[in-house]
Each structure stands twice: as C-alpha cells, then as structure tokens.
Design a protein around this motif. Sequence first.
Motif, PDB file in Angstrom:
ATOM      1  N   GLY A  87      14.028   3.673   3.287  1.00 54.84           N
ATOM      2  CA  GLY A  87      14.390   2.401   3.913  1.00 54.84           C
ATOM      3  C   GLY A  87      13.216   1.476   4.147  1.00 54.84           C
ATOM      4  N   ILE A  88      12.136   1.659   3.358  1.00 55.04           N
ATOM      5  CA  ILE A  88      10.978   0.781   3.541  1.00 55.04           C
ATOM      6  C   ILE A  88      11.190  -0.529   2.800  1.00 55.04           C
ATOM      7  CG2 ILE A  88       8.510   0.492   3.009  1.00 55.04           C
ATOM      8  CD1 ILE A  88       8.213   2.716   4.715  1.00 55.04           C
ATOM      9  N   ASN A  89      10.850  -1.633   3.449  1.00 61.00           N
ATOM     10  CA  ASN A  89      11.007  -2.968   2.894  1.00 61.00           C
ATOM     11  C   ASN A  89      12.424  -3.188   2.378  1.00 61.00           C
ATOM     12  OD1 ASN A  89      10.504  -5.535   2.071  1.00 61.00           O
ATOM     13  ND2 ASN A  89       9.430  -4.964   0.206  1.00 61.00           N
ATOM     14  N   TYR A  90      13.342  -3.061   3.273  1.00 64.54           N
ATOM     15  CA  TYR A  90      14.741  -3.166   2.906  1.00 64.54           C
ATOM     16  C   TYR A  90      15.164  -4.632   2.871  1.00 64.54           C
ATOM     17  CZ  TYR A  90      19.654  -1.759   3.068  1.00 64.54           C
ATOM     18  OH  TYR A  90      20.974  -1.568   2.806  1.00 64.54           O
ATOM     19  N   ILE A  94       0.853  -1.201   0.000  1.00 63.63           N
ATOM     20  CA  ILE A  94       0.000   0.000   0.000  1.00 63.63           C
ATOM     21  C   ILE A  94       0.885   1.246   0.000  1.00 63.63           C
ATOM     22  CG2 ILE A  94      -1.650   1.385   1.347  1.00 63.63           C
ATOM     23  CD1 ILE A  94      -2.924  -1.254   2.291  1.00 63.63           C
ATOM     24  N   TRP A  95       1.890   1.245   0.847  1.00 65.41           N
ATOM     25  CA  TRP A  95       2.825   2.378   0.927  1.00 65.41           C
ATOM     26  C   TRP A  95       3.443   2.664  -0.446  1.00 65.41           C
ATOM     27  CZ3 TRP A  95       5.326   6.240   3.527  1.00 65.41           C
ATOM     28  CH2 TRP A  95       6.583   6.607   3.046  1.00 65.41           C
ATOM     29  N   MET A  96       3.927   1.609  -1.100  1.00 65.41           N
ATOM     30  CA  MET A  96       4.589   1.760  -2.409  1.00 65.41           C
ATOM     31  C   MET A  96       3.616   2.336  -3.439  1.00 65.41           C
ATOM     32  SD  MET A  96       7.665   0.793  -2.179  1.00 65.41           S
ATOM     33  CE  MET A  96       8.523   0.049  -0.807  1.00 65.41           C
ATOM     34  N   ASN A  97       2.386   1.824  -3.432  1.00 65.23           N
ATOM     35  CA  ASN A  97       1.408   2.286  -4.422  1.00 65.23           C
ATOM     36  C   ASN A  97       1.017   3.740  -4.200  1.00 65.23           C
ATOM     37  OD1 ASN A  97       0.227   0.188  -6.457  1.00 65.23           O
ATOM     38  ND2 ASN A  97       0.765  -0.945  -4.606  1.00 65.23           N
ATOM     39  N   GLU A  98       0.902   4.132  -2.932  1.00 68.49           N
ATOM     40  CA  GLU A  98       0.571   5.535  -2.626  1.00 68.49           C
ATOM     41  C   GLU A  98       1.695   6.441  -3.113  1.00 68.49           C
ATOM     42  OE1 GLU A  98      -1.970   6.916  -0.524  1.00 68.49           O
ATOM     43  OE2 GLU A  98      -3.034   5.084   0.027  1.00 68.49           O
ATOM     44  N   ARG A  99       2.901   5.991  -2.893  1.00 68.87           N
ATOM     45  CA  ARG A  99       4.088   6.767  -3.268  1.00 68.87           C
ATOM     46  C   ARG A  99       4.159   6.913  -4.791  1.00 68.87           C
ATOM     47  NH1 ARG A  99       7.798   9.489  -2.991  1.00 68.87           N
ATOM     48  NH2 ARG A  99      10.039   9.097  -2.995  1.00 68.87           N
ATOM     49  N   VAL A 100       3.942   5.797  -5.484  1.00 68.52           N
ATOM     50  CA  VAL A 100       3.977   5.805  -6.951  1.00 68.52           C
ATOM     51  C   VAL A 100       2.882   6.717  -7.496  1.00 68.52           C
ATOM     52  CG1 VAL A 100       3.380   4.356  -8.947  1.00 68.52           C
ATOM     53  CG2 VAL A 100       5.083   3.566  -7.295  1.00 68.52           C
ATOM     54  N   ARG A 101       1.715   6.678  -6.872  1.00 67.60           N
ATOM     55  CA  ARG A 101       0.594   7.476  -7.354  1.00 67.60           C
ATOM     56  C   ARG A 101       0.902   8.964  -7.321  1.00 67.60           C
ATOM     57  NH1 ARG A 101      -5.134   8.170  -5.673  1.00 67.60           N
ATOM     58  NH2 ARG A 101      -4.046   8.972  -3.850  1.00 67.60           N
ATOM     59  N   ARG A 102       1.655   9.378  -6.307  1.00 69.36           N
ATOM     60  CA  ARG A 102       2.000  10.797  -6.211  1.00 69.36           C
ATOM     61  C   ARG A 102       3.184  11.157  -7.086  1.00 69.36           C
ATOM     62  NH1 ARG A 102       1.320   9.685  -0.752  1.00 69.36           N
ATOM     63  NH2 ARG A 102       3.573   9.567  -0.517  1.00 69.36           N
ATOM     64  N   ALA A 103       4.162  10.233  -7.196  1.00 71.14           N
ATOM     65  CA  ALA A 103       5.427  10.615  -7.838  1.00 71.14           C
ATOM     66  C   ALA A 103       5.535  10.212  -9.314  1.00 71.14           C
ATOM     67  CB  ALA A 103       6.592  10.009  -7.056  1.00 71.14           C
ATOM     68  N   CYS A 104       4.996   9.065  -9.697  1.00 71.93           N
ATOM     69  CA  CYS A 104       5.155   8.626 -11.095  1.00 71.93           C
ATOM     70  C   CYS A 104       3.945   7.785 -11.499  1.00 71.93           C
ATOM     71  CB  CYS A 104       6.453   7.842 -11.280  1.00 71.93           C
ATOM     72  SG  CYS A 104       6.654   6.449 -10.140  1.00 71.93           S
ATOM     73  N   ALA A 105       2.779   8.425 -11.475  1.00 77.98           N
ATOM     74  CA  ALA A 105       1.501   7.728 -11.654  1.00 77.98           C
ATOM     75  C   ALA A 105       1.436   6.873 -12.920  1.00 77.98           C
ATOM     76  CB  ALA A 105       0.372   8.736 -11.646  1.00 77.98           C
TER      77      ALA A 105
END
Length: 373
Positions: free
Chosen positions: A217-220, A86-97
């Motif tokens: 450092g998420i999911n390292y 979920i974290w990754m998808n939220e991040r992608v949605r804002r930065a490189c949709a």
Amino acid sequence: MLALGAVSYLWATPGVAPGFFDMFFLAFVERLFRPTYRKDDFVLGKKLGEGAFGVVYRVSWAKKPNSKKEGDLVVKKATEYGAVEIWMNERVRRACANSCADFVYGFLEGSSKKGGEYWLVWRFEGDATLSDLIQSKEFPYNVETMILGEVQNLPKGLERENQIIQTIMGQILFALDGLHSTGIVHRDIKPQNIIFSEGSRTFKIIDLGAATDLRVGINYIPKEFLLDPRYAAPEQYIMSTQTPSAPSAPVATALSPVLWQMNLPDRFDIYSAGLIFLQMAFPSFRTDSALIQFNRQLKRCDYDLVAWRKTVEPRASPDLRKGFELLDLDNGIGWELLTSMVRYKARQRISAKAALAHPYFDREGLLTLSFIQ
Ligand code: ADP
Ligand code: MG
C-alpha cells in the motif's frame, strides 16, 4: 539476526506476496550491512533532466578509496516524494534487479522538517533513452548496432526492422513482468523512462517516482499526482473506485493479492507499453504532437484499434502504410499483440507475462530471447 534475515530473504520470493515482517525486516538488515554515503561523497556534473519532483545530474565519486567506487553515477535530488522513490528502488533491487537502473543508495540530506532533499544514486546506465533513439532517422537500426555492438551489414527491410522492434518490446515486457511480479505498477511507462544500459546492452526502466507498491500500500495513488497524458491508459483510477483509500500496510499486505486480481492495476502499464510499440512500428507517431493526435483519433473510435484502422487505412500515408505492413508480417501476429495491449478495458489487456509468451515472440529476435523463458 543474520539467520532471520536469510529466512526472510528466502521467504520474499518475487511473485509471492511477501509478509509485512520480511518486507521491513529485510530492508532493515540490508541497510545495516551496506555502506552509507552522503552528499560529500559525490561531485555533481551535468544536469540530465528536470521533472516536477526532482532534478537529475550526472555525478562522479569524490574519492575512490575502494574498487566499489568506480564508474559514473547519476543523482536525483528530489522533494518529499523522494522517500517513496527510494523505497521502490530498494525493493526493486532485491526482487527484480535487472528490470530497472542499478540503484546504489538513497538518503535524506538535511532535515525533512527544514526542507531537506532526498538524494537517490544510481549507476550511470548510458547516454540514450528510448525516446532519444526513436527520434533518430536511423531507428531501429541505431538500436540494432547498440544491442549487437557493431554495425550489421545485413540487408535492411521490413523483416529486419520488425526483428529489432520485437527485441526491444521483449526487453521492455521482460522488465515490466519483473516489476509486476514484485507487486509494483510503474504508472509512467514512456520512452523517456526507458534507458539503454550500455553495460548489459538491454533496455531498463527508470523513474519509479510515480510507482505504487500494491503489496504494502505504498504510494497508493496520491490524488495530486498527474499521469503523463500522452501514454496514460483511459482509466483514471488504476484500482476500482470502490477501494477508496490506501489500506494500512498490514491490511494491504493481506488483501492486496486479492485487490490485484480484482483490479489488474498492472494493465495500466501494458497500455503505455502498447503505445510505445505503436510508435516504434509507425514512424509517423514518434513525435509528441503526432501521438497526441493519434490519442484523439483513438478516443473518437472508443479506443477500438480495429475501428481506428478502418477509418485511417483507406487514405493512409506511406509512413502509416509501412507501420501496418510491419505489424501484418507473419499473418498479422504483431498487430494481434498490439491490439491485445491497447484496449479500453484493463481486464481485456494482456499481462506482461502472457505477452512474452505471445506468438509474436516465437520467431527469433536479434538475440535469442531464451533468458526470458
Ligand atoms: P524525472 O523524469 O523525474 O526528471 P528520471 O528518473 O526520469 O527523472 O531521469 C531523468 C533523466 O535522467 C532520464 O531521462 C535520463 O536521461 C537520465 N537518467 C536517469 N537515470 C539514469 C541512469 N541510471 N543512467 C543514465 N541516465 C539516467
Ligand atoms: Mg522521467
């Protein structure tokens, strides 16, 4: 609060390491103003896939009181790793949709202590993954029809096939460049995780379940995570083993651009994308067993594609010869790109951005690739 949100939004430009503050504040503000959904808002349909960490279904909206609730969706019901996805998808949605499937919402259904499930909701992008498409006898002409929207009555041949494959590679590299510039390494790039979006008529990346965000450092690299051996680069660790464990978030934010430059973890995905290029060029490597066999051959040649070519070309099958011929067009520019992607040492592999500027993409594809530059 809104003003602060706006400031942090501007600050968090892709390609620039965002600060600890704006990453979390932005996520918080965005979450506050977006509609929230729960289980009862969706009606489960057909099962689309089942991986080690979740099950994916096609779903529709239970009620449609507003225009936003239109079109089909997919839901992944995931275990504890769902939180990271979920974290990754939220991040992608804002930065490189545009790099990935369009993410709608993610939530925890039930309590995490009592074995609750994470629900991840995306728009339904389309029926076909690149894996389905390359398995077809029609490949790559089936993709040409999907990208251009109608059957082309142009003469078929190696040049045309190369043009289609070049267009697909351009789209994959474009999506990867978006992720990498955001600080995300996917780590599970394979045809099964590349979906054809019928809406935008382009390929997009899915399944960020194995992705790692090095900027925070998420999911390292969780130790128990198994990389798909068919597409994995030879290095076992994508960061140097000198970097023993995940630094805490603020430390990682400050250090990670440096760690990134030292280790070039994005090149792991480039190796996988190179194997996809290989499978598209050589019909004989499109099955799982053939790819596994290729991997064995390449390993025997110490991951040196040029050496591998020398061993197989003298007694090549017509399918194999066809692949070399395609890559040899225009003075071997395709072969040059492939050998820059599939290399033993991560450091020697080309980056997604540099690959997009490679002369292989100079000649016109199916569509002008001007959106890439
Ligand atoms: P996993 O590999 O963990 O099971 P994926 O995220 O790769 O989960 O999804 C599994 C399958 O579901 C994909 O191979 C694809 O067929 C389908 N799928 C996933 N996301 C979408 C989407 N946004 N639109 C259409 N189909 C999807
Ligand atoms: Mg998958």
